[in-house]
Motif scaffolding. Structure first.
Motif, PDB file in Angstrom:
ATOM      1  N   GLN A   1       0.830  -1.194   0.000  1.00 56.13           N
ATOM      2  CA  GLN A   1       0.000   0.000   0.000  1.00 56.13           C
ATOM      3  C   GLN A   1       0.871   1.254   0.000  1.00 56.13           C
ATOM      4  O   GLN A   1       0.577   2.216  -0.702  1.00 56.13           O
ATOM      5  CB  GLN A   1      -0.933   0.011   1.202  1.00 56.13           C
ATOM      6  N   SER A   2       1.970   1.232   0.745  1.00 51.20           N
ATOM      7  CA  SER A   2       2.856   2.397   0.767  1.00 51.20           C
ATOM      8  C   SER A   2       3.568   2.577  -0.575  1.00 51.20           C
ATOM      9  O   SER A   2       3.904   3.689  -0.956  1.00 51.20           O
ATOM     10  CB  SER A   2       3.881   2.270   1.893  1.00 51.20           C
ATOM     11  N   GLN A   3       3.772   1.480  -1.305  1.00 53.23           N
ATOM     12  CA  GLN A   3       4.387   1.554  -2.628  1.00 53.23           C
ATOM     13  C   GLN A   3       3.381   1.861  -3.724  1.00 53.23           C
ATOM     14  O   GLN A   3       3.757   2.126  -4.857  1.00 53.23           O
ATOM     15  CB  GLN A   3       5.082   0.236  -2.971  1.00 53.23           C
ATOM     16  N   GLY A   4       2.102   1.786  -3.401  1.00 56.17           N
ATOM     17  CA  GLY A   4       1.064   2.045  -4.390  1.00 56.17           C
ATOM     18  C   GLY A   4       0.726   0.841  -5.248  1.00 56.17           C
ATOM     19  O   GLY A   4       0.158   0.989  -6.327  1.00 56.17           O
ATOM     20  N   ASN A   5       1.059  -0.354  -4.797  1.00 54.54           N
ATOM     21  CA  ASN A   5       0.816  -1.570  -5.571  1.00 54.54           C
ATOM     22  C   ASN A   5      -0.299  -2.444  -5.012  1.00 54.54           C
ATOM     23  O   ASN A   5      -0.517  -3.546  -5.504  1.00 54.54           O
ATOM     24  CB  ASN A   5       2.095  -2.410  -5.648  1.00 54.54           C
ATOM     25  N   LEU A   6      -1.026  -1.979  -4.017  1.00 54.90           N
ATOM     26  CA  LEU A   6      -2.065  -2.798  -3.407  1.00 54.90           C
ATOM     27  C   LEU A   6      -3.206  -3.090  -4.376  1.00 54.90           C
ATOM     28  O   LEU A   6      -3.751  -4.195  -4.388  1.00 54.90           O
ATOM     29  CB  LEU A   6      -2.600  -2.133  -2.141  1.00 54.90           C
ATOM     30  N   GLY A   7      -3.554  -2.142  -5.201  1.00 54.63           N
ATOM     31  CA  GLY A   7      -4.608  -2.356  -6.191  1.00 54.63           C
ATOM     32  C   GLY A   7      -4.265  -3.460  -7.173  1.00 54.63           C
ATOM     33  O   GLY A   7      -5.136  -4.226  -7.595  1.00 54.63           O
ATOM     34  N   LYS A   8      -3.000  -3.567  -7.498  1.00 58.56           N
ATOM     35  CA  LYS A   8      -2.570  -4.628  -8.416  1.00 58.56           C
ATOM     36  C   LYS A   8      -2.696  -6.003  -7.767  1.00 58.56           C
ATOM     37  O   LYS A   8      -3.079  -6.975  -8.430  1.00 58.56           O
ATOM     38  CB  LYS A   8      -1.128  -4.381  -8.853  1.00 58.56           C
ATOM     39  N   ILE A   9      -2.394  -6.095  -6.483  1.00 61.03           N
ATOM     40  CA  ILE A   9      -2.513  -7.363  -5.774  1.00 61.03           C
ATOM     41  C   ILE A   9      -3.988  -7.761  -5.671  1.00 61.03           C
ATOM     42  O   ILE A   9      -4.334  -8.932  -5.848  1.00 61.03           O
ATOM     43  CB  ILE A   9      -1.874  -7.271  -4.375  1.00 61.03           C
ATOM     44  N   ILE A  10      -4.854  -6.804  -5.400  1.00 59.22           N
ATOM     45  CA  ILE A  10      -6.290  -7.098  -5.334  1.00 59.22           C
ATOM     46  C   ILE A  10      -6.788  -7.567  -6.693  1.00 59.22           C
ATOM     47  O   ILE A  10      -7.573  -8.521  -6.791  1.00 59.22           O
ATOM     48  CB  ILE A  10      -7.070  -5.862  -4.848  1.00 59.22           C
ATOM     49  N   THR A  11      -6.324  -6.938  -7.740  1.00 60.96           N
ATOM     50  CA  THR A  11      -6.732  -7.332  -9.086  1.00 60.96           C
ATOM     51  C   THR A  11      -6.270  -8.746  -9.410  1.00 60.96           C
ATOM     52  O   THR A  11      -7.023  -9.547  -9.980  1.00 60.96           O
ATOM     53  CB  THR A  11      -6.166  -6.341 -10.121  1.00 60.96           C
ATOM     54  N   LEU A  12      -5.050  -9.101  -9.041  1.00 64.46           N
ATOM     55  CA  LEU A  12      -4.571 -10.462  -9.261  1.00 64.46           C
ATOM     56  C   LEU A  12      -5.333 -11.475  -8.405  1.00 64.46           C
ATOM     57  O   LEU A  12      -5.535 -12.613  -8.815  1.00 64.46           O
ATOM     58  CB  LEU A  12      -3.076 -10.550  -8.964  1.00 64.46           C
ATOM     59  N   GLY A  13      -5.767 -11.037  -7.237  1.00 61.15           N
ATOM     60  CA  GLY A  13      -6.538 -11.921  -6.370  1.00 61.15           C
ATOM     61  C   GLY A  13      -7.916 -12.245  -6.923  1.00 61.15           C
ATOM     62  O   GLY A  13      -8.517 -13.257  -6.560  1.00 61.15           O
ATOM     63  N   CYS A  14      -8.418 -11.415  -7.817  1.00 58.56           N
ATOM     64  CA  CYS A  14      -9.745 -11.632  -8.408  1.00 58.56           C
ATOM     65  C   CYS A  14      -9.775 -12.813  -9.367  1.00 58.56           C
ATOM     66  O   CYS A  14     -10.849 -13.222  -9.809  1.00 58.56           O
ATOM     67  CB  CYS A  14     -10.216 -10.381  -9.137  1.00 58.56           C
ATOM     68  N   VAL A  15      -8.630 -13.381  -9.690  1.00 60.75           N
ATOM     69  CA  VAL A  15      -8.602 -14.510 -10.622  1.00 60.75           C
ATOM     70  C   VAL A  15      -9.373 -15.702 -10.057  1.00 60.75           C
ATOM     71  O   VAL A  15     -10.090 -16.388 -10.796  1.00 60.75           O
ATOM     72  CB  VAL A  15      -7.135 -14.885 -10.950  1.00 60.75           C
ATOM     73  N   LEU A  16      -9.284 -15.942  -8.755  1.00 61.63           N
ATOM     74  CA  LEU A  16     -10.037 -17.047  -8.153  1.00 61.63           C
ATOM     75  C   LEU A  16     -11.547 -16.822  -8.222  1.00 61.63           C
ATOM     76  O   LEU A  16     -12.320 -17.780  -8.196  1.00 61.63           O
ATOM     77  CB  LEU A  16      -9.626 -17.245  -6.698  1.00 61.63           C
ATOM     78  N   THR A  17     -11.946 -15.575  -8.315  1.00 60.36           N
ATOM     79  CA  THR A  17     -13.365 -15.259  -8.392  1.00 60.36           C
ATOM     80  C   THR A  17     -13.975 -15.801  -9.680  1.00 60.36           C
ATOM     81  O   THR A  17     -15.157 -16.136  -9.714  1.00 60.36           O
ATOM     82  CB  THR A  17     -13.563 -13.734  -8.292  1.00 60.36           C
ATOM     83  N   LEU A  18     -13.168 -15.917 -10.720  1.00 60.46           N
ATOM     84  CA  LEU A  18     -13.661 -16.523 -11.959  1.00 60.46           C
ATOM     85  C   LEU A  18     -14.112 -17.960 -11.729  1.00 60.46           C
ATOM     86  O   LEU A  18     -15.135 -18.392 -12.276  1.00 60.46           O
ATOM     87  CB  LEU A  18     -12.576 -16.491 -13.035  1.00 60.46           C
ATOM     88  N   GLY A  19     -13.360 -18.697 -10.938  1.00 55.80           N
ATOM     89  CA  GLY A  19     -13.737 -20.070 -10.622  1.00 55.80           C
ATOM     90  C   GLY A  19     -15.037 -20.133  -9.835  1.00 55.80           C
ATOM     91  O   GLY A  19     -15.902 -20.975 -10.105  1.00 55.80           O
ATOM     92  N   ALA A  20     -15.182 -19.247  -8.852  1.00 56.96           N
ATOM     93  CA  ALA A  20     -16.415 -19.214  -8.063  1.00 56.96           C
ATOM     94  C   ALA A  20     -17.607 -18.844  -8.940  1.00 56.96           C
ATOM     95  O   ALA A  20     -18.703 -19.398  -8.792  1.00 56.96           O
ATOM     96  CB  ALA A  20     -16.270 -18.218  -6.918  1.00 56.96           C
ATOM     97  N   PHE A  21     -17.394 -17.929  -9.866  1.00 61.24           N
ATOM     98  CA  PHE A  21     -18.455 -17.530 -10.800  1.00 61.24           C
ATOM     99  C   PHE A  21     -18.860 -18.709 -11.675  1.00 61.24           C
ATOM    100  O   PHE A  21     -20.046 -18.975 -11.878  1.00 61.24           O
ATOM    101  CB  PHE A  21     -17.971 -16.354 -11.657  1.00 61.24           C
ATOM    102  N   GLY A  22     -17.873 -19.440 -12.184  1.00 57.59           N
ATOM    103  CA  GLY A  22     -18.160 -20.605 -13.017  1.00 57.59           C
ATOM    104  C   GLY A  22     -18.909 -21.689 -12.257  1.00 57.59           C
ATOM    105  O   GLY A  22     -19.832 -22.305 -12.794  1.00 57.59           O
ATOM    106  N   VAL A  23     -18.530 -21.920 -11.007  1.00 55.91           N
ATOM    107  CA  VAL A  23     -19.207 -22.925 -10.191  1.00 55.91           C
ATOM    108  C   VAL A  23     -20.649 -22.507  -9.929  1.00 55.91           C
ATOM    109  O   VAL A  23     -21.570 -23.331  -9.996  1.00 55.91           O
ATOM    110  CB  VAL A  23     -18.443 -23.161  -8.868  1.00 55.91           C
ATOM    111  N   ALA A  24     -20.869 -21.228  -9.632  1.00 56.35           N
ATOM    112  CA  ALA A  24     -22.226 -20.740  -9.381  1.00 56.35           C
ATOM    113  C   ALA A  24     -23.102 -20.915 -10.617  1.00 56.35           C
ATOM    114  O   ALA A  24     -24.266 -21.307 -10.505  1.00 56.35           O
ATOM    115  CB  ALA A  24     -22.190 -19.275  -8.942  1.00 56.35           C
ATOM    116  N   LEU A  25     -22.557 -20.639 -11.774  1.00 53.65           N
ATOM    117  CA  LEU A  25     -23.334 -20.823 -12.998  1.00 53.65           C
ATOM    118  C   LEU A  25     -23.576 -22.301 -13.281  1.00 53.65           C
ATOM    119  O   LEU A  25     -24.656 -22.681 -13.750  1.00 53.65           O
ATOM    120  CB  LEU A  25     -22.635 -20.166 -14.182  1.00 53.65           C
ATOM    121  N   LYS A  26     -22.589 -23.139 -13.016  1.00 53.71           N
ATOM    122  CA  LYS A  26     -22.734 -24.575 -13.251  1.00 53.71           C
ATOM    123  C   LYS A  26     -23.834 -25.169 -12.362  1.00 53.71           C
ATOM    124  O   LYS A  26     -24.539 -26.083 -12.766  1.00 53.71           O
ATOM    125  CB  LYS A  26     -21.397 -25.271 -12.981  1.00 53.71           C
ATOM    126  N   LEU A  27     -23.981 -24.628 -11.151  1.00 51.56           N
ATOM    127  CA  LEU A  27     -24.991 -25.106 -10.219  1.00 51.56           C
ATOM    128  C   LEU A  27     -26.339 -24.390 -10.389  1.00 51.56           C
ATOM    129  O   LEU A  27     -27.234 -24.555  -9.555  1.00 51.56           O
ATOM    130  CB  LEU A  27     -24.502 -24.928  -8.777  1.00 51.56           C
TER     131      LEU A  27
END
Length: 90
Positions: free
Chosen positions: A41-67
């Protein structure tokens, strides 16, 4: 019932993003999670880490649609939108 499913999806989206951010920081940085968040956060890179963390959300989205849980998937999409706005602010 529908609003409850949207809220559950929103929470799932936030949790999977947090888990994805934790996994990324654990494997690809030398920081511990809490100290790493403060440093990034002090380096200004926290937003990038949050964005990379959203990759797992794609899997959760796919599972929700599959069910056939469209309202939960809608809540997951809302969480991604909220996190995108958050990364713009950070």
């Amino acid at each position: 019932m529908k609003n409850k499913d949207i809220l559950i999806g929103f929470i799932i989206g936030l949790l999977t993003t947090g888990l994805g951010s934790f996994i990324f920081m654990y494997f690809f940085t030398d920081y511990h999670f809490i100290a790493g968040i403060q440093i990034l956060q002090s380096q200004g890179n926290l937003g990038k880490i949050i964005t990379l963390g959203c990759v797992l959300t794609l899997g959760a989205f796919g599972v929700a649609l599959k069910l056939n849980r469209e309202k939960i998937a809608q809540g997951i999409v809302f969480s991604v939108i909220a996190l995108a706005i958050l990364t713009l602010v950070i």
